[in-house]
Write a protein that holds these residues in place. Structure first.
Motif, mmCIF file in Angstrom:
data_model
loop_
_atom_site.group_PDB
_atom_site.id
_atom_site.type_symbol
_atom_site.label_atom_id
_atom_site.label_comp_id
_atom_site.label_asym_id
_atom_site.label_seq_id
_atom_site.Cartn_x
_atom_site.Cartn_y
_atom_site.Cartn_z
ATOM 1 N N LEU A 114 -55.492 59.572 -52.967
ATOM 2 C CA LEU A 114 -56.077 59.929 -54.258
ATOM 3 C C LEU A 114 -55.074 59.720 -55.375
ATOM 4 O O LEU A 114 -55.400 59.213 -56.451
ATOM 5 C CB LEU A 114 -56.535 61.389 -54.210
ATOM 6 N N LEU A 115 -53.815 60.102 -55.096
ATOM 7 C CA LEU A 115 -52.755 59.963 -56.083
ATOM 8 C C LEU A 115 -52.583 58.501 -56.473
ATOM 9 O O LEU A 115 -52.508 58.158 -57.659
ATOM 10 C CB LEU A 115 -51.448 60.510 -55.483
ATOM 11 N N LYS A 174 -53.736 54.096 -60.496
ATOM 12 C CA LYS A 174 -54.404 52.841 -60.885
ATOM 13 C C LYS A 174 -55.424 53.104 -61.985
ATOM 14 O O LYS A 174 -55.587 52.309 -62.895
ATOM 15 C CB LYS A 174 -55.105 52.241 -59.671
ATOM 16 N N LEU A 175 -56.080 54.240 -61.895
ATOM 17 C CA LEU A 175 -57.134 54.573 -62.850
ATOM 18 C C LEU A 175 -56.569 54.800 -64.248
ATOM 19 O O LEU A 175 -57.198 54.463 -65.248
ATOM 20 C CB LEU A 175 -57.861 55.823 -62.362
ATOM 21 N N SER A 184 -56.718 52.111 -70.053
ATOM 22 C CA SER A 184 -56.181 51.323 -71.164
ATOM 23 C C SER A 184 -56.620 49.870 -71.050
ATOM 24 O O SER A 184 -56.923 49.214 -72.051
ATOM 25 C CB SER A 184 -54.657 51.435 -71.207
ATOM 26 N N LEU A 185 -56.680 49.379 -69.808
ATOM 27 C CA LEU A 185 -57.117 47.997 -69.611
ATOM 28 C C LEU A 185 -58.564 47.806 -70.046
ATOM 29 O O LEU A 185 -58.904 46.808 -70.683
ATOM 30 C CB LEU A 185 -56.963 47.600 -68.141
#
Lengths: 162, 270
Positions: free
Chosen positions: B69-70, B75-76, B81-82
């Motif tokens: 999850l971490l 990545k999230l 921002s992406l």
């Protein structure tokens, strides 16, 4: 008499339903060609034992249900089972006199016919097997026949089906 | 005889036309209880495993999931921002914003036992808003599309079925191709790729969205072999599906495009 007939019909129907459930049980992709074709085997058995009382319409419906379950073109298994039933109705008197091993060979041929019809319809769709692998179920069905015969005879005696 | 003739007519109608599709969808309702029954032992085993799991194993699993999850959360963070950047750039180009897709979590309840047909059955049907042609995903990639909807279940044609093909593009350079099912659960073939096309072993193929059926950008397969024969007009390109076609139990039905705008059944989480 009518009562006996209804009782027989009921048991035959239940055996077909059990076979349908067993045929939909998922097995691994490597073993999928080894699954015996239980439904044509049941058709062979019931026509051999009770040729007068086996309902062709019922067999046809079972075939259609199998098509719905497997997502194959509607009528594929119905048609294949009609072929099986026809051959069995022509030859049940001879088959009754065969020994069990002789019958096993006969089952191989009839289930093989079933597989041929199956493969023919698949080839209409362009998804036929490339090799003779589609005959493997006929082979495993034949191997299973003595066992199935024994179980069904028990069942028949147990439920007094004549 | 008559029944045989009827069966033959049905087969021909079914193979060459789609007249029978509504009838099939209606009749398919009787298959749901059979699949439910067949699924029962599997669910029983799952339940036993869940309720009899040892404390240490649960703790281990919990730790592993937290770690995972971490990683995903990190990545999230970048993803936000992406995504914002992507929207800004798209506005600069005056093109439409991408709408995030809504999904419905479903569970596999059956697999077609016919070796020549690659179909699976999921436990969501038209009552849950499932529609014909809806794409199905698992955690790794695209699995297939819905071809038959009954009230409480739906049949899904997998991308490896011999009658299935979908438009894809190579993620590295955007080359478009058509990935065709072969009837082998581990292989897709790319059709009509010229010998000069830049495709390499290890390339990721993603859905291109050109067929208007599958949404853009979901991973489909990875190229495993490129065979170039100068004597033939096209090279043979084989790919291996990313989705775990014979293992996934929890799958996602995607609502994209107009279907997502209509207020449909609530997306539920397991």
């Amino acid at each position: 008499m009518a009562l006996v007939k209804a009782h027989n019909r009921w048991v035959i129907l239940m055996s077909f339903l059990a076979a349908l459930v067993a045929m939909s049980y998922p097995i691994s992709t490597t073993g999928i060609w080894l699954r015996p074709e239980l439904i044509p085997m049941l058709v062979i058995y019931w026509i051999m034992v009770l040729p007068q009382q086996s309902s062709i319409l019922q067999i046809w419906c079972v075939g259609c249900i199998q098509d719905l379950l497997q997502g194959t073109p509607l009528g594929l298994h119905a048609m294949a089972l009609m072929v099986v039933a026809y051959v069995c109705l022509l030859s049940y008197q001879r088959m009754r006199n065969y020994t069990i091993w002789h019958q096993t060979f006969f089952v191989f041929v009839i289930v093989g016919l079933h597989q041929l019809v199956d493969s023919w319809v698949h080839s209409l769709q362009g998804s036929a097997a490339q090799t003779l692998v589609f005959l493997l179920p006929a082979f495993t069905s034949a191997l299973l026949w003595p066992l199935l015969w024994m179980v069904l005879e028990r069942l028949r005696v147990g439920y007094r089906i004549t | 005889m008559t029944l045989g003739a009827i069966a033959l007519t049905l087969i021909l109608l079914n193979v060459y036309t789609d007249l029978l599709d509504p009838v099939r969808a209606r009749l398919a309702n009787i298959t749901t209880p059979v699949y439910w029954l067949v699924d029962l032992p599997g669910r029983g085993v799952d339940w036993v495993q869940e309720s009899l799991a040892t404390r240490s194993r649960l703790q281990e699993e919990n730790a592993a999931m937290k770690a995972e999850l971490l990683i995903h959360k990190r990545k999230l963070q970048q993803m936000a921002s992406l995504a914002a950047e992507n929207v800004r750039l798209r506005r600069l180009l005056n093109s439409a914003e991408k709408v995030p897709h809504r999904v419905l979590v479903a569970e596999l309840i059956g697999v077609s036992s016919d070796p020549l047909t690659h179909r699976v059955v999921v436990n969501k049907g038209s009552r849950d808003g499932v529609f014909l042609g809806q794409p199905l995903l698992d955690a790794q990639g695209l699995m297939g599309q819905v071809v038959e909807v009954s009230d409480y279940s739906a049949q899904v044609l997998l991308i490896t079925d011999a009658s299935h093909a979908l438009p894809v593009q190579i993620n590295r350079n955007g080359v478009r191709a058509v990935a065709e099912g072969t009837g082998d659960l581990y292989r897709l073939d790319l059709r009509h790729l010229a010998n000069t096309v830049d495709v390499r072993q290890g390339d990721l193929l993603v859905s291109s969205g050109l067929g208007q059926r599958f949404p853009v950008g979901y991973p489909v397969a990875e190229v495993v072999a490129v065979i170039r024969d100068p004597g033939k007009p096209f090279s043979r390109v084989e790919a291996r599906p990313m989705a775990q076609l014979n293992r996934s139990r929890h799958v996602l039905l995607v609502f994209s495009g107009e279907e997502a705008a209509v207020p449909p059944a609530p997306a539920e989480m397991p």
